[in-house]
Design a protein around this motif. Structure first.
Motif, PDB file in Angstrom:
ATOM      1  N   TYR A  69       2.870  -9.655  17.398  1.00 33.98           N
ATOM      2  CA  TYR A  69       2.788  -9.945  15.965  1.00 33.98           C
ATOM      3  C   TYR A  69       1.636  -9.180  15.322  1.00 33.98           C
ATOM      4  CZ  TYR A  69       2.822 -12.396  11.535  1.00 33.98           C
ATOM      5  OH  TYR A  69       2.886 -12.677  10.195  1.00 33.98           O
ATOM      6  N   SER A  70       0.549  -9.004  16.078  1.00 33.56           N
ATOM      7  CA  SER A  70      -0.555  -8.195  15.564  1.00 33.56           C
ATOM      8  C   SER A  70      -0.090  -6.763  15.288  1.00 33.56           C
ATOM      9  CB  SER A  70      -1.711  -8.192  16.568  1.00 33.56           C
ATOM     10  OG  SER A  70      -2.753  -7.356  16.125  1.00 33.56           O
ATOM     11  N   MET A  71       0.738  -6.242  16.193  1.00 35.66           N
ATOM     12  CA  MET A  71       1.277  -4.897  16.006  1.00 35.66           C
ATOM     13  C   MET A  71       2.166  -4.848  14.767  1.00 35.66           C
ATOM     14  SD  MET A  71       3.491  -2.625  18.703  1.00 35.66           S
ATOM     15  CE  MET A  71       4.865  -3.785  18.652  1.00 35.66           C
ATOM     16  N   VAL A  72       2.939  -5.909  14.538  1.00 34.88           N
ATOM     17  CA  VAL A  72       3.799  -5.981  13.352  1.00 34.88           C
ATOM     18  C   VAL A  72       2.947  -5.946  12.091  1.00 34.88           C
ATOM     19  CG1 VAL A  72       5.321  -7.510  12.052  1.00 34.88           C
ATOM     20  CG2 VAL A  72       5.732  -7.108  14.477  1.00 34.88           C
ATOM     21  N   ARG A  73       1.875  -6.688  12.088  1.00 34.36           N
ATOM     22  CA  ARG A  73       0.997  -6.714  10.900  1.00 34.36           C
ATOM     23  C   ARG A  73       0.359  -5.346  10.654  1.00 34.36           C
ATOM     24  NH1 ARG A  73      -3.155 -11.485  11.255  1.00 34.36           N
ATOM     25  NH2 ARG A  73      -3.270 -11.155   8.983  1.00 34.36           N
ATOM     26  N   MET A  74       0.003  -4.670  11.754  1.00 33.58           N
ATOM     27  CA  MET A  74      -0.564  -3.331  11.601  1.00 33.58           C
ATOM     28  C   MET A  74       0.447  -2.388  10.959  1.00 33.58           C
ATOM     29  SD  MET A  74      -3.563  -3.683  12.613  1.00 33.58           S
ATOM     30  CE  MET A  74      -3.242  -5.331  11.995  1.00 33.58           C
ATOM     31  N   ALA A  75       1.695  -2.492  11.442  1.00 29.37           N
ATOM     32  CA  ALA A  75       2.756  -1.648  10.885  1.00 29.37           C
ATOM     33  C   ALA A  75       2.956  -1.944   9.400  1.00 29.37           C
ATOM     34  CB  ALA A  75       4.050  -1.860  11.664  1.00 29.37           C
ATOM     35  N   ALA A  76       2.902  -3.231   9.052  1.00 27.53           N
ATOM     36  CA  ALA A  76       3.039  -3.602   7.639  1.00 27.53           C
ATOM     37  C   ALA A  76       1.882  -3.037   6.819  1.00 27.53           C
ATOM     38  CB  ALA A  76       3.092  -5.124   7.504  1.00 27.53           C
ATOM     39  N   GLY A  77       0.662  -3.106   7.364  1.00 28.44           N
ATOM     40  CA  GLY A  77      -0.504  -2.571   6.658  1.00 28.44           C
ATOM     41  C   GLY A  77      -0.391  -1.084   6.420  1.00 28.44           C
ATOM     42  N   ILE A  78       0.079  -0.372   7.436  1.00 28.54           N
ATOM     43  CA  ILE A  78       0.250   1.078   7.290  1.00 28.54           C
ATOM     44  C   ILE A  78       1.248   1.385   6.179  1.00 28.54           C
ATOM     45  CG2 ILE A  78       1.144   3.146   8.434  1.00 28.54           C
ATOM     46  CD1 ILE A  78       0.079   1.981  11.079  1.00 28.54           C
ATOM     47  N   MET A  79       2.350   0.655   6.159  1.00 30.19           N
ATOM     48  CA  MET A  79       3.384   0.922   5.156  1.00 30.19           C
ATOM     49  C   MET A  79       2.908   0.547   3.758  1.00 30.19           C
ATOM     50  SD  MET A  79       6.935   0.015   7.143  1.00 30.19           S
ATOM     51  CE  MET A  79       7.885   1.137   6.129  1.00 30.19           C
ATOM     52  N   ILE A  80       2.122  -0.516   3.655  1.00 30.83           N
ATOM     53  CA  ILE A  80       1.570  -0.874   2.330  1.00 30.83           C
ATOM     54  C   ILE A  80       0.654   0.234   1.827  1.00 30.83           C
ATOM     55  CG2 ILE A  80       0.027  -2.458   1.123  1.00 30.83           C
ATOM     56  CD1 ILE A  80       1.068  -4.685   2.964  1.00 30.83           C
ATOM     57  N   LYS A  81      -0.224   0.702   2.709  1.00 33.59           N
ATOM     58  CA  LYS A  81      -1.147   1.759   2.286  1.00 33.59           C
ATOM     59  C   LYS A  81      -0.382   3.006   1.846  1.00 33.59           C
ATOM     60  CE  LYS A  81      -5.016   4.640   3.679  1.00 33.59           C
ATOM     61  NZ  LYS A  81      -5.970   5.033   4.744  1.00 33.59           N
ATOM     62  N   ASN A  82       0.637   3.377   2.604  1.00 30.86           N
ATOM     63  CA  ASN A  82       1.425   4.556   2.245  1.00 30.86           C
ATOM     64  C   ASN A  82       2.159   4.364   0.921  1.00 30.86           C
ATOM     65  OD1 ASN A  82       0.626   5.970   4.501  1.00 30.86           O
ATOM     66  ND2 ASN A  82       2.384   5.319   5.736  1.00 30.86           N
ATOM     67  N   ALA A  83       2.649   3.135   0.694  1.00 26.39           N
ATOM     68  CA  ALA A  83       3.331   2.857  -0.574  1.00 26.39           C
ATOM     69  C   ALA A  83       2.374   2.973  -1.751  1.00 26.39           C
ATOM     70  CB  ALA A  83       3.962   1.465  -0.533  1.00 26.39           C
ATOM     71  N   VAL A  84       1.158   2.429  -1.574  1.00 27.58           N
ATOM     72  CA  VAL A  84       0.153   2.538  -2.632  1.00 27.58           C
ATOM     73  C   VAL A  84      -0.208   4.001  -2.864  1.00 27.58           C
ATOM     74  CG1 VAL A  84      -2.234   1.999  -3.239  1.00 27.58           C
ATOM     75  CG2 VAL A  84      -0.770   0.239  -2.232  1.00 27.58           C
ATOM     76  N   LYS A  85      -0.333   4.744  -1.771  1.00 29.22           N
ATOM     77  CA  LYS A  85      -0.752   6.141  -1.859  1.00 29.22           C
ATOM     78  C   LYS A  85       0.284   7.010  -2.555  1.00 29.22           C
ATOM     79  CE  LYS A  85      -2.502   9.890   1.060  1.00 29.22           C
ATOM     80  NZ  LYS A  85      -2.876  10.265   2.450  1.00 29.22           N
ATOM     81  N   THR A  86       1.557   6.770  -2.268  1.00 31.56           N
ATOM     82  CA  THR A  86       2.600   7.667  -2.778  1.00 31.56           C
ATOM     83  C   THR A  86       3.317   7.147  -4.012  1.00 31.56           C
ATOM     84  OG1 THR A  86       4.242   6.687  -1.274  1.00 31.56           O
ATOM     85  CG2 THR A  86       3.003   8.594  -0.470  1.00 31.56           C
ATOM     86  N   SER A  87       3.317   5.823  -4.216  1.00 37.90           N
ATOM     87  CA  SER A  87       4.160   5.277  -5.284  1.00 37.90           C
ATOM     88  C   SER A  87       3.476   4.182  -6.083  1.00 37.90           C
ATOM     89  CB  SER A  87       5.458   4.720  -4.671  1.00 37.90           C
ATOM     90  OG  SER A  87       6.077   5.642  -3.826  1.00 37.90           O
ATOM     91  N   TYR A  88       2.151   4.230  -6.197  1.00 35.70           N
ATOM     92  CA  TYR A  88       1.435   3.128  -6.846  1.00 35.70           C
ATOM     93  C   TYR A  88       1.943   2.881  -8.271  1.00 35.70           C
ATOM     94  CZ  TYR A  88      -2.326   0.281  -8.763  1.00 35.70           C
ATOM     95  OH  TYR A  88      -3.029  -0.716  -9.375  1.00 35.70           O
ATOM     96  N   ALA A  89       2.171   3.932  -9.005  1.00 38.31           N
ATOM     97  CA  ALA A  89       2.569   3.782 -10.411  1.00 38.31           C
ATOM     98  C   ALA A  89       3.943   3.140 -10.547  1.00 38.31           C
ATOM     99  CB  ALA A  89       2.563   5.148 -11.113  1.00 38.31           C
ATOM    100  N   LEU A  90       4.730   3.184  -9.479  1.00 44.61           N
ATOM    101  CA  LEU A  90       6.088   2.631  -9.532  1.00 44.61           C
ATOM    102  C   LEU A  90       6.150   1.182  -9.069  1.00 44.61           C
ATOM    103  CD1 LEU A  90       8.023   5.713  -8.053  1.00 44.61           C
ATOM    104  CD2 LEU A  90       7.616   5.156 -10.464  1.00 44.61           C
ATOM    105  N   LEU A  91       5.065   0.675  -8.512  1.00 45.27           N
ATOM    106  CA  LEU A  91       5.080  -0.700  -8.010  1.00 45.27           C
ATOM    107  C   LEU A  91       5.034  -1.689  -9.180  1.00 45.27           C
ATOM    108  CD1 LEU A  91       2.530  -0.375  -5.048  1.00 45.27           C
ATOM    109  CD2 LEU A  91       5.033  -0.321  -4.929  1.00 45.27           C
ATOM    110  N   SER A  92       5.797  -2.779  -9.048  1.00 49.17           N
ATOM    111  CA  SER A  92       5.813  -3.794 -10.107  1.00 49.17           C
ATOM    112  C   SER A  92       4.502  -4.565 -10.126  1.00 49.17           C
ATOM    113  CB  SER A  92       6.964  -4.770  -9.885  1.00 49.17           C
ATOM    114  OG  SER A  92       6.738  -5.555  -8.722  1.00 49.17           O
TER     115      SER A  92
END
Length: 954
Positions: A69-92
């Motif tokens: 589960y720790s690995m799952v959370r890490m994966a989620a954190g990575i994807m959140i950071k990438n989403a903020v980095k590439t698509s922040y203006a598009l996030l609701s």
């Protein structure tokens, strides 16, 4: 109603995140990645990620081990950071709110990785959205750092200070700006100073690191808190943690530049402290930071005087730091012969277009790089990459090649900046400050160690001798008749690192040998020095080869035309090097060749020299693919060689010219494809820059008819390709393109003329100062400089076609001349362009004469006599005769310009035309100014005499 997840979707996503990192089951991993790719299209995807990331335990319906589960959370954190980095203006807004909440929870999580990712996500949100997209974050972080609620764990404090440090690093300028009547820095600085007293070493170190972002900025907040900061720095100076002491040293370095007055009362203790820290053998980074203090102190215009009483302490500590450590000796010492081994890709540093460093054998400072020197000069010309040869005063470039001044004594570039380099650079700076005093300190050391039986001591002594060359030349000179022969003998030392450093040190004293005038002394010192370096260019060790080649290039640069008698042997050795060298050293060989071409100029065109050099150079030229980065130094080298050979280059011109055009065409097509398809990489624009620069040299070097033929026969059309380069988004490309445009106006105008209807509107747009970006201000001015130069060259040849563009050109040139932020050299080029425009359209400029006359004359004052200045004054004078009354306020200045103008070396018809124009204008003013002679008595007597002698005015 608040958003709620679907339990099934949540369970599925957790499974995908787990399997996406399952390296043992590639099929499951691929399926998970595909599913995640599809899930990203859902507007709720990042909400699910935020929920997973912030939940310390999995949902009841999901059975996972804590590790999984720790690995799952890490994966989620990575994807959140990438989403903020590439698509922040598009996030609701809801998604962003959930991410922020997840971050604040994550910073307090028990899992270290979660805390780390939470800090990274927080800094990415600030980076993409700005400080004021999440203003409450700063307060939250400061509260966590200070444990305001009394329940914050040490781990959370460390995570919070880490995030705060990154935010300060990215937003130092913004935090000091006023927003809604407040400056965030006024609150942050005291809190960071308070945090630097934390019981946690990491918090102390990171708080100081954050504070160090603001010391160089001289903000009001720092001014208010400086005493509190200093008090804390002195308290932390004896901290048991190396990271803390490293940041303390960094703060002292910054304070030298901004508040040296605050350090002066503590100088005695500070000297002892810095010396103690630079001797830290356990922490190289700490020792390096301490050594930088001497560099900063020595370069400060006043502060260096305060360390004068302590140089007898400081110099020995620097000498100790210049000896290779045992670890370095184990890694790099006693290297075997490797000249037959092929270079690895990792051994070859990237070469960038047109960045030839200006060698200064009297400088041990690593600040060899580039500056826009001609932009602030006083000659009317284009700025080429070949002209950009120095950093601005005070700049230090930490990353440099072996050919650079400090790089020349390092055996391995991978070592980077270290205590050894820093100590040598500091010794150089102190030698420049204190001169012969430093030599007095170092003389006993040299006596003991120059002939030391242990090579590390011997090598360090040679390094120290080279390091003091810039400041102690007067004191060292009497010893050079004995030192130089010994150094030449050391070129055969069995240890390669000694041979290498000896090459560098000889280069540092090459100016002494070059300055000798007695034939016997030249034969005794200069010739053996040059021959020794040439011989070592084919040493069995590639690092020694490189050091010798760099030293030889330095010698060439300083000797100039004095090398003409020795050009034959030099070229013979270079030809052998072209046959022998591997890829890495080929780059420095190009530098040697181009420096020789620059030094002896047209002498290179002597048949026995050019006939030997060109086959060897072109054999290598033909082996280098179009897409190789070796094209950059190769084309730069060829640019110098072409200019030296002139018309002798004609037999080689067509294939080289066509290859440049081919590379330009390919680069433009790749750029166009990348613009249409964002997934494609943008091509390396240095291919464009070096190709344009080489074309510029060829057009200048060849006779007009041969250059015209090359341009006319180009397919696709040469000026069509050039037009695209003139509008390229990269400043360096446009700079080179406008240099080519001006050269074409000078040398192949009939071929250029049909394209001017397309090119001139592009050129006009380039003169807009508002288009220069703050972060590219120097290169932006270089482009404008070359554009102005092109305007002038076109104007004097296109008199019948400039009228439609005159109003806009006038407006742009006046804006450039009157803007105080524009470098002086650019102003001069704009003034000459405007003056030359007067040759084409005097009647159109005349009604506006009062708007630019004064600025034009001021600019002319500092420009040396030349044909360019003569044509500009001629055009201006033609405008004056159309509207003489507009000169009322600057008439005396105008007559001073006439009186002081001298062009004794000018032999073109312009000289007589300008004299006649001045004479005619004077006659006009004699008619409209009744008391002209009395008016001109305000001029100095010598200027009145000059007017009488040349124009019979009195």
């Amino acid at each position: 109603m608040a958003w709620q997840p679907s339990p099934d979707s949540l369970k599925t996503l957790i499974g995908c995140l787990k399997n996406s990192h399952n390296g043992f089951d590639k099929v499951a991993q691929k399926e998970a990645e595909d599913m995640l790719g599809q899930a990203k299209t859902s507007p709720d995807f990042n909400k699910y990620l935020a929920m997973i990331f912030s939940s310390s335990v999995p949902p009841a319906e999901v059975s996972l081990s804590p590790t999984d589960y720790s690995m799952v959370r890490m994966a989620a954190g990575i994807m959140i950071k990438n989403a903020v980095k590439t698509s922040y203006a598009l996030l609701s807004d809801i998604t962003v709110a959930m991410i922020k909440a997840a971050v604040l929870m994550g910073l307090r999580d028990d899992n270290y990785s979660v805390r780390s990712y939470a800090g990274s996500i927080a800094t990415e949100v600030i980076r993409r959205g700005g400080i004021y997209a999440w203003p409450e974050l700063l307060e939250e972080l400061l509260n966590m750092i200070g444990d305001v609620d009394g329940q914050t764990t040490p781990a959370t404090q460390e995570a919070a200070i880490s995030a705060m440090r990154k935010i300060c690093e990215d937003n130092a300028k913004l935090l000091d700006r006023e927003h809604n009547g407040q400056r965030p820095l006024n609150v942050i600085l005291p809190k960071l100073i308070e945090a630097s007293a934390s019981q946690l070493p990491k918090v102390r170190a990171q708080a100081l690191a954050a504070l160090n972002e603001f010391i160089p900025r001289k903000s009001q907040a720092m001014l208010v808190n400086i005493d509190a900061l200093l008090s804390q720095l002195f308290a932390l100076a004896s901290d048991t943690n190396n990271d803390v002491r490293r940041e303390v040293c960094s703060a002292f370095v910054a304070l030298v530049e901004t508040r040296a007055d605050k350090l002066t009362p503590h100088i005695a203790g500070l000297v002892d402290y810095i010396i103690s820290q630079q001797k830290n053998e356990e922490d190289e980074d700490l020792a390096c930071q301490a050594v930088k203090f001497w560099l900063s102190a020595g370069e400060h215009e006043d502060f260096w005087k305060n360390i004068g009483p302590y140089v007898t302490k400081i110099v020995p500590s620097l000498l100790d730091g210049m000896v290779y450590s045992a670890e370095d000796i184990a890694l790099y010492g006693s290297a075997s012969d490797d000249d037959e081994e092929e270079d690895q890709d990792k051994d070859i540093k990237p070469k960038f277009a047109g960045r030839k460093p200006k060698r200064n054998a009297n400088s041990a400072d690593p600040s060899s790089g580039t500056s826009q020197s001609n932009a602030a000069g006083s000659t009317y010309e284009k700025i080429s990459e070949m002209d950009q040869d120095e950093l601005e005063d005070g700049e230090i470039e930490d990353d440099f090649d072996i050919g650079d001044e400090l790089g020349g004594f390092d055996d391995n570039d991978d070592m980077g900046w270290n205590v050894r380099k820093g100590s040598a650079a500091a010794l150089d700076v102190l030698a420049r400050d204190f001169g012969d005093v430093i030599f007095g300190c170092i003389m006993p050391y040299l006596t003991e160690n120059l002939k030391h039986p242990d090579w590390p001591q011997r090598e360090a002594a040679v390094l120290s001798l080279g390091a003091i060359a810039g400041g102690c030349m007067t004191a060292v000179t009497p010893h050079l008749p004995s030192l130089v022969p010994y150094l030449i003998a050391l070129l055969d030392d069995p240890e390669p690192l000694v041979r290498q450093i000896t090459c560098w040190t000889l280069a540092r004293y090459s100016s002494w040998a070059i300055g000798l005038t007695d034939a016997a002394q030249i034969a005794t010192y200069f010739v053996p020095m040059m021959e020794g370096l040439l011989t070592k260019m084919l040493d069995k060790n590639k690092k020694v080869q490189e050091a010798a080649a760099s030293a030889m290039a330095t010698l060439e640069d300083k000797a100039g035309v004095k090398l003409e008698p020795y050009a034959g042997p030099i070229i013979k050795q270079y030809v052998r090097c072209f046959e022998k060298y591997k890829d890495r050293n080929m780059f420095i060989l190009y530098d040697c060749t181009q420096t020789l071409a620059e030094a002896i100029g047209p002498a290179l065109a002597i048949p026995n020299l050019s006939d030997e050099l060109m086959p060897a150079l072109f054999k290598r030229y033909e082996s280098v693919p179009d897409n190789s980065r070796e094209m950059f130094p190769l084309f730069e080298c060829l640019s110098y060689v072409v200019m030296a050979l002139g018309s002798v280059f004609a037999p080689f011109a067509q294939p080289v010219f066509l290859r440049c055009v081919k590379i330009i065409h390919q680069s433009l097509e790749l750029s166009l494809a990348a613009a249409r398809n964002p997934q494609l990489d943008e091509p390396d624009k240095d291919f464009l820059v070096t190709s344009l620069d080489l074309i510029s040299s060829i057009i200048q070097a060849l006779a007009h008819d041969k250059a015209s033929m090359l341009v006319a026969e180009t397919q696709p059309g040469f000026f069509e390709l050039l037009s695209f380069c003139l509008e390229d988004p990269m400043n360096e490309v446009r700079q080179s393109a406008y240099a080519v445009l001006g050269d074409c106006a000078k040398f192949v105008f009939p071929q250029l003329k049909p394209s001017l209807g397309t090119i001139l509107p592009i050129l006009l747009k380039q003169l807009n100062l508002d288009d220069i970006l703050d972060e590219e201000i120097d290169s932006g001015f270089n482009v404008i400089n070359n554009a102005c130069w092109s305007v002038g060259e076109i104007s004097i040849r296109h008199e019948d076609g400039m009228a439609p563009f005159t109003d806009e050109l006038l407006k742009s040139c006046v804006e450039i001349m009157t803007n105080p932020c524009v470098p002086h050299g650019v102003i001069e080029n704009a003034a000459i362009a405007l003056g030359r425009l007067g040759l084409a359209c005097p009647a159109l400029l005349a009604p506006h004469l009062h708007t630019f006359a004064e600025d034009f004359l001021v600019a002319m004052d500092d420009i040396n006599p030349s044909e360019e200045k003569a044509t500009a004054l001629l055009g201006f004078t033609l405008v004056v005769t159309q509207n003489p009354k507009a000169m009322e306020t600057v008439l005396l200045h105008y007559f001073r310009t006439i009186a002081t103008y001298e062009d004794i070396d000018l032999r073109s018809p312009v000289k007589q035309k300008l004299h006649d124009a001045f004479q005619h204008t004077i006659s006009v003013y004699c008619q409209i100014v009744p008391q002209l002679k009395k008016f001109l008595e305000q001029l100095p007597a010598e200027q009145q005499a000059a007017l009488q002698a040349q124009y019979r005015i009195f």
